[in-house]
Design a protein around this motif. Structure first.
Motif, PDB file in Angstrom:
ATOM      1  N   MET A   1      22.562 -27.629 -26.237  1.00 52.22           N
ATOM      2  CA  MET A   1      22.760 -28.189 -25.217  1.00 52.22           C
ATOM      3  C   MET A   1      24.122 -28.852 -25.087  1.00 52.22           C
ATOM      4  SD  MET A   1      20.776 -30.995 -22.675  1.00 52.22           S
ATOM      5  CE  MET A   1      20.652 -32.370 -24.211  1.00 52.22           C
ATOM      6  N   ASP A   5      25.602 -31.677 -19.818  1.00 51.76           N
ATOM      7  CA  ASP A   5      24.476 -31.064 -19.182  1.00 51.76           C
ATOM      8  C   ASP A   5      23.266 -32.317 -18.987  1.00 51.76           C
ATOM      9  OD1 ASP A   5      25.230 -28.870 -19.831  1.00 51.76           O
ATOM     10  OD2 ASP A   5      23.482 -28.298 -21.316  1.00 51.76           O
ATOM     11  N   LYS A   6      22.892 -31.916 -17.591  1.00 54.52           N
ATOM     12  CA  LYS A   6      21.779 -32.863 -17.231  1.00 54.52           C
ATOM     13  C   LYS A   6      20.766 -31.975 -16.967  1.00 54.52           C
ATOM     14  CE  LYS A   6      20.006 -36.202 -13.808  1.00 54.52           C
ATOM     15  NZ  LYS A   6      19.415 -37.109 -14.668  1.00 54.52           N
ATOM     16  N   ILE A   7      19.478 -32.155 -17.403  1.00 50.72           N
ATOM     17  CA  ILE A   7      18.302 -31.677 -17.328  1.00 50.72           C
ATOM     18  C   ILE A   7      17.476 -31.950 -16.181  1.00 50.72           C
ATOM     19  CG2 ILE A   7      16.407 -30.406 -18.577  1.00 50.72           C
ATOM     20  CD1 ILE A   7      18.012 -30.673 -21.264  1.00 50.72           C
ATOM     21  N   ASP A   9      13.788 -31.343 -14.313  1.00 49.64           N
ATOM     22  CA  ASP A   9      12.384 -30.823 -14.555  1.00 49.64           C
ATOM     23  C   ASP A   9      11.797 -29.744 -13.637  1.00 49.64           C
ATOM     24  OD1 ASP A   9      11.799 -32.202 -17.016  1.00 49.64           O
ATOM     25  OD2 ASP A   9      11.078 -33.745 -15.926  1.00 49.64           O
ATOM     26  N   ALA A  14      17.242 -30.320  -9.069  1.00 46.69           N
ATOM     27  CA  ALA A  14      18.485 -29.734  -9.638  1.00 46.69           C
ATOM     28  C   ALA A  14      19.492 -28.995  -8.360  1.00 46.69           C
ATOM     29  CB  ALA A  14      18.150 -28.563 -10.651  1.00 46.69           C
ATOM     30  N   CYS A  28      30.407 -27.547 -10.525  1.00 42.45           N
ATOM     31  CA  CYS A  28      29.008 -27.487 -11.295  1.00 42.45           C
ATOM     32  C   CYS A  28      28.286 -26.367 -11.280  1.00 42.45           C
ATOM     33  CB  CYS A  28      28.277 -28.867 -11.130  1.00 42.45           C
ATOM     34  SG  CYS A  28      27.574 -28.610  -9.310  1.00 42.45           S
ATOM     35  N   ASP A  32      20.175 -21.681 -16.182  1.00 39.61           N
ATOM     36  CA  ASP A  32      18.638 -21.309 -16.280  1.00 39.61           C
ATOM     37  C   ASP A  32      18.090 -21.209 -15.047  1.00 39.61           C
ATOM     38  OD1 ASP A  32      18.922 -21.163 -19.000  1.00 39.61           O
ATOM     39  OD2 ASP A  32      18.554 -23.225 -19.187  1.00 39.61           O
ATOM     40  N   GLU A  33      18.899 -21.503 -14.053  1.00 38.35           N
ATOM     41  CA  GLU A  33      18.431 -21.308 -12.561  1.00 38.35           C
ATOM     42  C   GLU A  33      17.283 -20.218 -12.334  1.00 38.35           C
ATOM     43  OE1 GLU A  33      19.904 -21.693  -7.756  1.00 38.35           O
ATOM     44  OE2 GLU A  33      21.269 -21.400  -9.277  1.00 38.35           O
ATOM     45  N   TYR A  36      14.378 -19.910 -14.156  1.00 37.22           N
ATOM     46  CA  TYR A  36      13.367 -20.799 -13.988  1.00 37.22           C
ATOM     47  C   TYR A  36      12.679 -20.352 -12.647  1.00 37.22           C
ATOM     48  CZ  TYR A  36      11.594 -25.478 -13.248  1.00 37.22           C
ATOM     49  OH  TYR A  36      10.371 -26.546 -13.157  1.00 37.22           O
ATOM     50  N   ARG A  52      19.356 -26.917 -16.451  1.00 44.78           N
ATOM     51  CA  ARG A  52      20.569 -27.702 -16.673  1.00 44.78           C
ATOM     52  C   ARG A  52      21.695 -27.534 -15.787  1.00 44.78           C
ATOM     53  NH1 ARG A  52      22.789 -25.157 -21.370  1.00 44.78           N
ATOM     54  NH2 ARG A  52      21.642 -23.395 -20.632  1.00 44.78           N
ATOM     55  N   GLN A  54      25.247 -28.350 -15.427  1.00 36.09           N
ATOM     56  CA  GLN A  54      26.433 -28.469 -15.915  1.00 36.09           C
ATOM     57  C   GLN A  54      27.720 -29.014 -15.384  1.00 36.09           C
ATOM     58  OE1 GLN A  54      26.441 -24.514 -17.825  1.00 36.09           O
ATOM     59  NE2 GLN A  54      25.488 -25.559 -19.693  1.00 36.09           N
TER      60      GLN A  54
END
Length: 73
Positions: A1, A5-7, A9, A14, A28, A32-33, A36, A52, A54
């Protein structure tokens, strides 16, 4: 990571955060969009532990302030 990054849930949070940053002209990317979305509730099986958000290192401080204090709150 990466440190920029901000993760999140869940995907709706997001996407909302990405929209806020884009509205403030901060580039940004949601990593993983798509994994997911496809994996749904089984995302951890695929090694995806959230979505994440970014941002570039030079935008990190401004982006963090925007996410900590959303407009209208």
């Amino acid at each position: 990571m990466l440190p920029n990054d901000k993760i999140f849930d869940n995907l709706p949070e997001a996407i909302t955060a990405r929209a806020m940053l884009e509205a403030a002209d901060i580039d940004c990317f949601l990593a993983d969009e798509h994994t997911y979305r496809i994996a749904g509730p089984f995302h951890a099986v695929f090694g995806v532990n959230g979505v994440r958000l970014q941002v570039r290192a030079e935008d990190l401080e401004y982006a963090a302030r925007m996410l900590a204090n959303p407009p209208g709150e």
